[in-house]
Design a protein around this motif. Structure first.
Motif, PDB file in Angstrom:
ATOM      1  N   ARG A 701       0.860  -1.187   0.000  1.00 49.88           N
ATOM      2  CA  ARG A 701       0.000   0.000   0.000  1.00 49.88           C
ATOM      3  C   ARG A 701       0.894   1.234   0.000  1.00 49.88           C
ATOM      4  O   ARG A 701       1.691   1.438   0.910  1.00 49.88           O
ATOM      5  CB  ARG A 701      -0.911   0.000   1.232  1.00 49.88           C
ATOM      6  CG  ARG A 701      -1.914  -1.149   1.223  1.00 49.88           C
ATOM      7  CD  ARG A 701      -2.830  -1.049   2.416  1.00 49.88           C
ATOM      8  NE  ARG A 701      -3.807  -2.119   2.424  1.00 49.88           N
ATOM      9  CZ  ARG A 701      -4.731  -2.285   3.374  1.00 49.88           C
ATOM     10  NH1 ARG A 701      -4.789  -1.427   4.391  1.00 49.88           N
ATOM     11  NH2 ARG A 701      -5.592  -3.282   3.309  1.00 49.88           N
ATOM     12  N   ARG A 702       0.755   2.028  -1.033  1.00 53.45           N
ATOM     13  CA  ARG A 702       1.662   3.162  -1.184  1.00 53.45           C
ATOM     14  C   ARG A 702       0.869   4.462  -1.255  1.00 53.45           C
ATOM     15  O   ARG A 702      -0.179   4.540  -1.901  1.00 53.45           O
ATOM     16  CB  ARG A 702       2.515   3.006  -2.435  1.00 53.45           C
ATOM     17  CG  ARG A 702       3.293   1.701  -2.481  1.00 53.45           C
ATOM     18  CD  ARG A 702       4.392   1.768  -3.513  1.00 53.45           C
ATOM     19  NE  ARG A 702       3.875   1.812  -4.868  1.00 53.45           N
ATOM     20  CZ  ARG A 702       3.825   0.756  -5.683  1.00 53.45           C
ATOM     21  NH1 ARG A 702       4.257  -0.418  -5.254  1.00 53.45           N
ATOM     22  NH2 ARG A 702       3.357   0.864  -6.907  1.00 53.45           N
ATOM     23  N   LYS A 703       1.410   5.477  -0.596  1.00 58.28           N
ATOM     24  CA  LYS A 703       0.802   6.804  -0.650  1.00 58.28           C
ATOM     25  C   LYS A 703       1.409   7.605  -1.786  1.00 58.28           C
ATOM     26  O   LYS A 703       2.605   7.518  -2.034  1.00 58.28           O
ATOM     27  CB  LYS A 703       1.028   7.546   0.678  1.00 58.28           C
ATOM     28  CG  LYS A 703       0.351   6.895   1.878  1.00 58.28           C
ATOM     29  CD  LYS A 703       0.628   7.689   3.145  1.00 58.28           C
ATOM     30  CE  LYS A 703      -0.044   7.036   4.355  1.00 58.28           C
ATOM     31  NZ  LYS A 703       0.252   7.797   5.603  1.00 58.28           N
ATOM     32  N   THR A 729       9.518   3.849  -3.239  1.00 56.33           N
ATOM     33  CA  THR A 729       8.387   3.427  -4.061  1.00 56.33           C
ATOM     34  C   THR A 729       8.448   4.226  -5.359  1.00 56.33           C
ATOM     35  O   THR A 729       9.129   5.261  -5.430  1.00 56.33           O
ATOM     36  CB  THR A 729       7.058   3.713  -3.354  1.00 56.33           C
ATOM     37  OG1 THR A 729       6.915   5.137  -3.204  1.00 56.33           O
ATOM     38  CG2 THR A 729       7.007   3.052  -1.977  1.00 56.33           C
ATOM     39  N   PRO A 730       7.742   3.808  -6.407  1.00 58.03           N
ATOM     40  CA  PRO A 730       7.736   4.598  -7.646  1.00 58.03           C
ATOM     41  C   PRO A 730       7.301   6.049  -7.411  1.00 58.03           C
ATOM     42  O   PRO A 730       7.847   6.976  -8.022  1.00 58.03           O
ATOM     43  CB  PRO A 730       6.743   3.846  -8.531  1.00 58.03           C
ATOM     44  CG  PRO A 730       6.804   2.437  -8.043  1.00 58.03           C
ATOM     45  CD  PRO A 730       7.017   2.536  -6.568  1.00 58.03           C
ATOM     46  N   THR A 755      12.034  -2.104 -10.388  1.00 57.16           N
ATOM     47  CA  THR A 755      10.832  -2.739 -10.941  1.00 57.16           C
ATOM     48  C   THR A 755      10.429  -2.012 -12.213  1.00 57.16           C
ATOM     49  O   THR A 755      10.933  -0.916 -12.508  1.00 57.16           O
ATOM     50  CB  THR A 755       9.673  -2.687  -9.938  1.00 57.16           C
ATOM     51  OG1 THR A 755       9.303  -1.308  -9.744  1.00 57.16           O
ATOM     52  CG2 THR A 755      10.082  -3.279  -8.591  1.00 57.16           C
ATOM     53  N   ASP A 756       9.487  -2.579 -12.952  1.00 57.06           N
ATOM     54  CA  ASP A 756       9.022  -1.935 -14.188  1.00 57.06           C
ATOM     55  C   ASP A 756       8.414  -0.555 -13.904  1.00 57.06           C
ATOM     56  O   ASP A 756       8.598   0.386 -14.680  1.00 57.06           O
ATOM     57  CB  ASP A 756       7.991  -2.820 -14.896  1.00 57.06           C
ATOM     58  CG  ASP A 756       8.633  -4.040 -15.537  1.00 57.06           C
ATOM     59  OD1 ASP A 756       9.877  -4.036 -15.703  1.00 57.06           O
ATOM     60  OD2 ASP A 756       7.906  -4.989 -15.872  1.00 57.06           O
ATOM     61  N   LEU A 762      12.088   6.459 -14.201  1.00 59.16           N
ATOM     62  CA  LEU A 762      13.393   6.867 -14.714  1.00 59.16           C
ATOM     63  C   LEU A 762      13.284   7.315 -16.165  1.00 59.16           C
ATOM     64  O   LEU A 762      13.877   8.336 -16.559  1.00 59.16           O
ATOM     65  CB  LEU A 762      14.397   5.704 -14.608  1.00 59.16           C
ATOM     66  CG  LEU A 762      14.661   5.113 -13.216  1.00 59.16           C
ATOM     67  CD1 LEU A 762      15.813   4.104 -13.288  1.00 59.16           C
ATOM     68  CD2 LEU A 762      14.973   6.190 -12.198  1.00 59.16           C
ATOM     69  N   LYS A 763      12.527   6.572 -16.963  1.00 55.42           N
ATOM     70  CA  LYS A 763      12.366   6.945 -18.372  1.00 55.42           C
ATOM     71  C   LYS A 763      11.650   8.293 -18.498  1.00 55.42           C
ATOM     72  O   LYS A 763      12.014   9.124 -19.348  1.00 55.42           O
ATOM     73  CB  LYS A 763      11.584   5.866 -19.118  1.00 55.42           C
ATOM     74  CG  LYS A 763      11.409   6.185 -20.603  1.00 55.42           C
ATOM     75  CD  LYS A 763      10.664   5.094 -21.333  1.00 55.42           C
ATOM     76  CE  LYS A 763      10.483   5.470 -22.798  1.00 55.42           C
ATOM     77  NZ  LYS A 763       9.683   6.693 -22.987  1.00 55.42           N
TER      78      LYS A 763
END
Length: 1031
Positions: A701-703, A729-730, A755-756, A762-763
C-alpha cells in the motif's frame, strides 16, 4: 555401533597399535570413504583413548596425533558434536584449536571449511552469551577470543556466524583486542566479514582511523570517513591506493572470472573523499589515487581541465573500477588535450582508461601497435573491465599481427584467449605448442578446434589442462585404441573436466565398447547419467551409484526427459524410499537428484530437503510453492522467517529468489538489508529476478507523494547504493529524483534491479530532459530502461556506432525491439562488420531479414564468433550455409576442425554436401542430424547415414518414429536398413516399387491418393507377373 561400544573397543587397544593403524588409515590411497555416522563413532572412541594419555592435550601430543592420525576425522564437522556432548572444557578446546591452526596451511579449502563448521558448532553457545567467554571468570576473561577459539579458520566465517557467537557489544570488544587485530591483519577474510569487522572497530566514538590496520582500510564504511578534513582525506586516500589497488588488480587478473566490480561502500567512500575538494589540479588527483574513481561526470567535465588531465594520466591510468561513461569522458577529454593514440606505448599508457576507447579507434591502429601494447607489463591486467567489443577488436588485431595459430596462441594474453574466433584456431599442418595451450582458458568450442591436433603430439593425457581436455570430440578420438581412450577418459576424471551431453554420450559408447569396465569410479561421474545401477554393479553398490549420480551434473539432461526420470526412480528404489518422506541422510545421498523430487516430497519431508534444494538451478512452479509452504510453516530447522539471522539467509541463499512477499516481509529488516548488499553484489542473478524481489520488498500500500519526504532526499551516497530500489516506491522516486542526478549516474543506476514501475519513472525523467531524443551518451547507458523505449523514440536515435549497437543489444531487449534497433542501425548505412555481427549473435540472428542477411560478408562471418541459426526459419539457414561454406573453404581439408566450424550452419546444407561430409568420419550427433533439411536427408543413402553418424549410428533408432528420420526410413529398402544393424524397421520390403517423394506439402486428397497407390502397387505387380507367366 553405539558410541559406548566404540569407547570400550578403543580403550582395549594399545596406543602404539592404534597410532600405527590410524596413520595407515590416514593415507588417502589406502582408505575408502567413511560415512559421517561412522566418522563420529570412531572419533568418539579415539578421543577418549587420547585423553587417557599423559599430557593428552599438550601441544606436543596433539602435534603428533592431529596431522596423520586425527585429520581424516576432524574434517567431518559432525565429529565436533562429541566435544559438545562430552562437555570438553574451553581450555582443552583452545589447545585443540591451536593444534588445528598448525595444520591449516596444509589443508584443502574444503577441509578448512569443514573444520570451521565443526568449531562453529562448538562455539555457538545457547544464544544468550558467547561460549568460552565470561569476563568475571579469570580463565575465560580474555578478549582474544577469535585468536584462541577460531584462529586462521576465521577466514571462513560469515557475518551471520559472528553474530551467532556474541552480541554486538561483545564483538566490538573482541574486534579491538590487539591479538585478534594481529590475527585479522594476516588473514584473507570474506569481503562482507571484513566490512563488518572494520565497522566494529570504527563504530567506537574515540576510534582513530590512523590506528586501523592497513589491510582493513579497503573495507571502510561511508560513516567512518564522513567527518574527515581535506588533509586526513588525502592521507586515507593514499593508504587505500597503497593497500587496496594491488589486491583488486591481482584478483582481476585471475583467469576464472571477470574483474571484480567496486562495491557500493567502496564507491561511496571514494565519492566522500573527492567531495572534500572543489577543483582537481594534478597534485590533488595524484594524491587521491584510487579515490579518484569517486569523481562524478560533472566533476570530470567541469572540475578537471584537459591539460591537468593529461598531466595526471600516470595516476588516473592505475585507478581500478572506472565505469564505462567515466572512462569515455576521460578518454574524450584526453584526446581533446592533444593526446594521440598512435602506437602501442600510447595505448598502454591509458591503463584502466582503455575501456573508454572505441573499437573503431582501436581498429585504426596497425596490428603491431596492439601487439606492442599487450607486451607492456600491467596493461593486460587493465583489460579485464573493458567492453567485450573492445576485447574482440584487440584479439582481431593481435591475430592479424601473429599470422599463424601457433604464433597467435603464443602472443595472445591469457585473459583474451577466450575471445579468439574458432576459425583462428585451426592449426592445419602446424604443430601446436601444448604448453602454451595449457596455460590459457578456452571455451569448449574453441578447444574442440585443436583437440585432434593435441592428441597427435601429446601421449600423456595427464599433462593436459581441463580447459584443453573439455574440447573432446567423437571425431577426434574415434580412431584411438580402446585402452588409450580409457586413459583419456580417466584423465578427464582426474582433472574434473566438465563435458556436454553429446560429449558424455560419446564417451560412454567408447568406454563401454568392449563391455562395462569394473572401475567406473575412475571415470567422470557425469558418465553415470548414461548408465544404470546394474551397469555399476561391478564397481560398487547401488547406494554408491546413487551418491555419485547425485554429485554429477544432472542438468546436462532435460528435466522432463525419460532418462532423468529413470535416474530418480532407480535412486528411490535403491534407497528403499517407499513413500514421499525423505530423511536428511537420504537427501544428502540423493544430492542433486533432490532437485527432481515432486512437491509432495518437499511438503512431506519438512525442512530436511532445504539445504539440498538450495543447490538446484531451477524449480517447477509446484516445487516453488511447496518450498514456500514449508518455510512459512516455520517448523524447519531454520525456524520461522521472523527469527532468521544473516547466517540463515546465507545458508538458504540459493532459494532466496523464490521467496515471496509473505516470507520477505517477515524477515527482520535489520538482518535483511545488510545481507542483501552482499547478495545483490556477489550473486549473478538475472536482473528480472532481482527486480521481482524488490517488488516483494516494497510496501504493497503506497501513498502518492506530492513532495519528497524529508528522510528520502536522494544524495550522492544513495545513488551509488545498489539497494536504492528497495528504499523508494515509484511515487517517492518520482518526487525525489532529479533528472540531472539520473543522467549523472545513469551508467550505474540503469543496472540496478528497479521494478518496471520504477523504470517507467526513470524513463519519464529522461524524456523530460531530452524531448527531441536521447543523445549517444544516454543511449549507451540505458540498460534496462531501454525495454520501455517505443519504436517512435528509437527512430530519433542516431545509431552510427557498432559499439552502441553492442551496448543496446547486451541488455537483451525483446525481439521486436531488437529487430527495430538492428534495422535502424543498418538503415543509417552502417555495415554488419565483426563488432555488429558479434553484438547480434545467436540470440538475434534469426531476426534479420533476407536482405539484411545477404549483407553479411563471408569473411566477416569467418572472423566473427560462431552463430547458431538452428532456431531460425529455414530461409535464414539456407542463406547462412553457403556463406559459411565459402568462409571456411580454406579449412575444408583440415578435419575435424572444418566440421566444428561448419556444424552450426549444416541445417542449411544441400544433400550433396552432406553426402561428401559422410566420407570424413565426422561422427555427427543425432541431434544435429535431426536438425538437417528434410529434403537433404531424403537424398542420402544408407551408406551416407552410416558415414555421417559413425559412432552415434545406434542413436538413430531412438528417432525412427520422428521426422525427418522416419521420412527417410520409409523411402529405404528394408534390406538396406538391415545393413545398418541397429534394428530399424519400416522400410520398403524387397519386391515393392519405391516412388520418389514429392517434397511439396501434400493436400489431403493427394495424401489419400498416395496411400491408396501404395496399397495397390503390390497387387498390380502380382497381376503383371501372373499374366506374364500364363502367357
Amino acid at each position: 555401533m553405539d558410541y559406548t561400544y566404540s569407547i570400550l573397543f578403543f580403550s582395549k587397544l594399545q596406543t602404539n597399535l592404534l597410532a600405527a593403524a590410524l596413520e595407515s588409515f590416514g593415507n588417502p590411497v589406502s582408505r575408502g570413504p567413511l560415512s559421517q555416522e561412522w566418522n563420529v563413532i570412531f572419533f568418539s572412541g579415539i578421543w577418549e583413548k587420547l585423553l587417557q594419555l599423559p599430557e593428552a592435550t599438550s601441544p606436543s601430543v596433539l602435534a603428533q596425533w592431529l596431522p596423520k592420525r586425527l585429520q581424516p576425522f576432524v574434517v567431518n564437522p559432525k565429529v565436533f558434536t562429541c566435544l559438545r556432548t562430552k562437555n570438553t572444557s574451553c581450555e582443552r578446546f583452545h589447545k585443540l584449536v591451536a593444534s588445528l591452526n598448525g595444520i591449516y596451511p596444509n589443508l584443502t579449502a574444503e577441509d578448512q571449511k569443514n573444520i570451521y563448521k565443526g568449531l562453529k558448532y562448538y562455539l555457538k553457545g545457547d544464544g544468550s552469551k558467547p561460549n568460552c567467554y565470561n569476563a568475571p571468570l579469570p580463565s575465560q576473561s580474555t578478549t582474544a577470543w577469535f585468536a584462541n577459539y577460531l584462529g586462521s579458520y576465521l577466514e571462513h566465517a560469515i557475518v551471520g556466524d559472528l553474530q551467532l557467537f556474541a552480541d554486538k557489544r561483545t564483538l566490538q570488544t573482541f574486534a579491538r583486542d590487539p591479538v585478534n587485530l594481529q590475527l585479522v591483519s594476516n588473514l584473507s577474510l570474506p569481503r562482507e566479514t571484513a566490512v563488518y569487522y572494520t565497522s566494529l572497530l570504527t563504530s567506537a566514538p574515540s576510534f582513530q582511523l590512523a590506528s586501523l590496520p592497513d589491510r582493513l582500510v579497503c573495507y571502510l564504511s561511508p560513516s567512518a570517513v564522513s567527518g574527515l578534513d581535506r588533509q586526513d582525506a588525502l592521507r586515507l586516500a593514499q593508504r587505500i591506493t597503497k593497500n587496496c589497488v594491488s589486491s583488486w588488480i591481482r584478483i582481476g587478473t585471475r583467469e576464472e572470472g571477470p574483474a571484480p566490480s567496486l562495491t557500493t561502500e567502496e564507491r561511496q567512500v571514494a565519492s566522500l573523499l573527492v567531495n572534500k575538494f572543489d577543483r582537481f589540479p594534478p597534485d590533488t588527483l595524484n594524491a587521491l589515487g584510487q579515490a579518484a574513481v569517486g569523481l562524478s561526470l560533472s566533476q570530470l567535465e567541469n572540475g578537471v581541465s584537459n591539460g591537468d588531465l593529461h598531466a595526471s594520466l600516470p595516476s588516473l591510468s592505475r585507478v581500478h573500477g572506472w565505469n564505462a561513461e567515466q572512462a569515455r569522458t576521460l578518454v574524450s577529454k584526453l584526446l581533446g588535450s592533444g593526446y594521440q593514440i598512435s602506437d602501442g606505448r600510447s595505448l598502454a599508457a591509458l591503463g584502466s582508461l582503455v575501456a573508454g576507447v572505441s573499437s573503431s579507434s582501436l581498429q585504426s591502429l596497425p596490428p603491431d601497435a596492439i601487439l606492442e601494447a599487450v607486451r607492456i607489463p600491467g596493461f593486460v591486467a587493465q583489460l579485464k573491465a573493458a567492453p567485450a567489443a573492445l576485447k574482440m577488436a584487440l584479439v582481431e588485431k593481435i591475430a592479424s599481427a601473429a599470422g599463424s595459430p601457433v604464433s597467435l596462441v603464443k602472443h595472445i594474453p591469457n585473459s583474451l584467449a577466450i575471445y579468439i574466433p574458432k576459425s583462428r584456431l585451426a592449426f592445419g599442418d602446424e604443430k601446436p605448442d601444448v604448453q602454451e595451450l595449457n596455460q590459457k582458458l578456452w571455451s569448449r568450442e574453441q578447444a574442440a578446434m585443436f583437440f585432434n591436433d593435441v592428441l597427435k603430439v601429446e601421449s600423456n593425457f595427464s599433462r593436459l589442462s581441463p580447459s584443453v581436455l573439455q574440447g573432446f570430440t567423437c571425431a577426434a578420438a574415434n580412431e584411438m585404441e580402446t585402452e588409450r581412450f580409457q586413459q583419456l577418459a580417466q584423465a578427464m576424471k582426474q582433472k574434473n573436466v566438465k563435458l556436454g551431453e553429446d560429449q558424455l554420450s560419446c564417451l560412454v559408447k567408447r568406454v563401454t565398447l568392449n563391455g562395462i569396465p569394473k572401475d567406473l569410479d575412475d571415470y567422470p561421474k557425469d558418465m553415470l547419467l548414461f548408465l544404470s545401477p546394474s551397469d555399476y554393479a561391478g564397481t560398487g553398490s547401488c547406494q554408491q551409484y546413487v551418491r555419485n549420480v547425485g554429485e554429477a551434473n544432472i542438468d546436462l539432461l532435460q528435466r522432463d526427459s525419460p532418462q532423468r526420470k529413470q535416474l530418480l526412480s532407480d535412486a528411490l528404489a535403491c534407497l528403499n524410499i517407499p513413500d514421499t518422506g525423505v530423511s536428511e541422510e537420504h537427501a544428502e545421498v540423493l544430492g542433486h537428484l533432490v532437485c527432481d523430487l515432486g512437491e509432495e516430497y518437499i511438503r512431506s519431508s519438512g525442512g530436511s530437503l532445504l539445504l539440498q534444494l538450495n543447490q538446484c538451478q531451477s524449480f517447477t512452479p509446484g516445487q516453488e510453492e511447496a518450498i514456500r509452504d514449508v518455510i512459512r510453516n516455520g517448523s524447519t530447522p531454520f525456524g520461522p522467517p521472523s527469527k532468521w539471522s544473516a547466517s540463515t539467509l546465507h545458508e538458504l541463499r540459493g532459494l532466496f529468489h523464490i521467496f515471496d512477499r509473505s516470507i520477505l516481509q517477515k524477515i527482520p529488516q535489520a538482518v535483511l538489508t545488510p545481507w542483501l548488499k552482499s547478495f545483490v553484489h556477489d550473486l549473478p542473478l538475472p536482473r528480472e529476478q532481482l527486480a521481482a524481489m524488490v517488488q516483494n520488498l516494497l510496501p504493497s500500500r503506497r501513498k502518492r507523494a506530492a513532495e519528497c519526504p524529508p528522510d528520502k532526499n536522494i544524495t550522492e551516497a544513495v545513488v551509488m547504493d545498489e539497494l536504492m530500489p528497495i528504499y523508494y516506491t515509484p511515487e517517492e522516486l518520482q518526487a525525489c529524483l532529479q533528472g540531472v542526478t539520473l543522467v549523472e549516474h545513469l551508467a550505474q543506476m540503469s543496472h540496478y534491479p528497479f521494478t518496471d514501475q520504477q523504470l517507467a519513472v526513470l524513463k519519464k525523467k529522461l524524456d523530460e530532459l531530452y524531448p527531441n531524443g536521447y543523445p549517444d551518451k544516454v543511449i549507451r547507458n540505458l540498460g534496462a530502461i531501454a525495454s520501455l523505449v517505443t519504436f517512435d523514440e528509437i527512430k530519433k536515435w542516431n545509431l552510427t556506432s557498432a559499439d552502441t549497437l553492442a551496448f543496446l543489444l547486451s541488455n537483451e531487449p525483446p525481439n521486436d525491439q531488437a529487430a527495430f534497433i538492428i534495422t535502424k542501425y543498418i538503415s543509417l548505412g552502417n555495415p554488419l562488420n565483426v563488432t555488429a555481427l558479434n553484438a547480434i549473435g545467436t540470440r538475434y540472428i534469426c531476426l534479420l531479414t533476407e536482405p539484411q542477411l545477404q549483407m553479411i560478408d563471408p569473411d566477416t562471418l569467418k572472423r566473427a564468433n560462431s552463430l547458431d541459426p538452428s532456431a531460425c526459419p529455414q530461409a535464414t539457414k539456407d542463406i547462412l550455409y553457403p556463406k559459411a561454406k565459402q568462409a571456411f573453404a580454406d579449412k575444408r581439408s583440415q578435419l575435424p576442425a572444418y566440421y566444428n566450424l561448419i556444424k552450426p550452419y549444416l541445417p542449411g546444407a544441400p544433400g550433396e554436401d552432406l553426402s561428401a561430409l559422410s566420407r570424413d568420419n565426422v561422427n555427427m550427433d543425432v541431434g544435429t542430424f535431426m536438425s538437417l533439411r528434410k529434403d537433404s536427408i531424403l537424398k542420402l543413402t544408407a551408406g551416407d547415414i552410416r558415414g555421417l553418424l559413425g559412432l552415434n549410428l545406434k542413436d538413430l533408432k531412438g528417432q525412427q518414429y520422428n521426422s525427418p528420420a522416419q521420412d527417410w526410413i520409409r523411402l529405404q529398402r528394408q534390406s538396406e536398413l538391415d545393413k545398418l544393424d541397429i534394428g530399424i524397421t519400416g522400410g520398403i520390403p524387397d519386391g515393392y516399387i519405391s516412388l520418389p517423394p514429392k517434397l511439396e506439402k501434400p493436400t489431403t486428397a493427394s495424401w489419400s491418393t498416395r496411400i491408396s497407390a501404395s496399397r495397390l502397387l503390390p497387387a498390380l505387380l502380382l497381376s503383371v507377373l501372373l499374366t506374364s507367366f500364363l502367357s
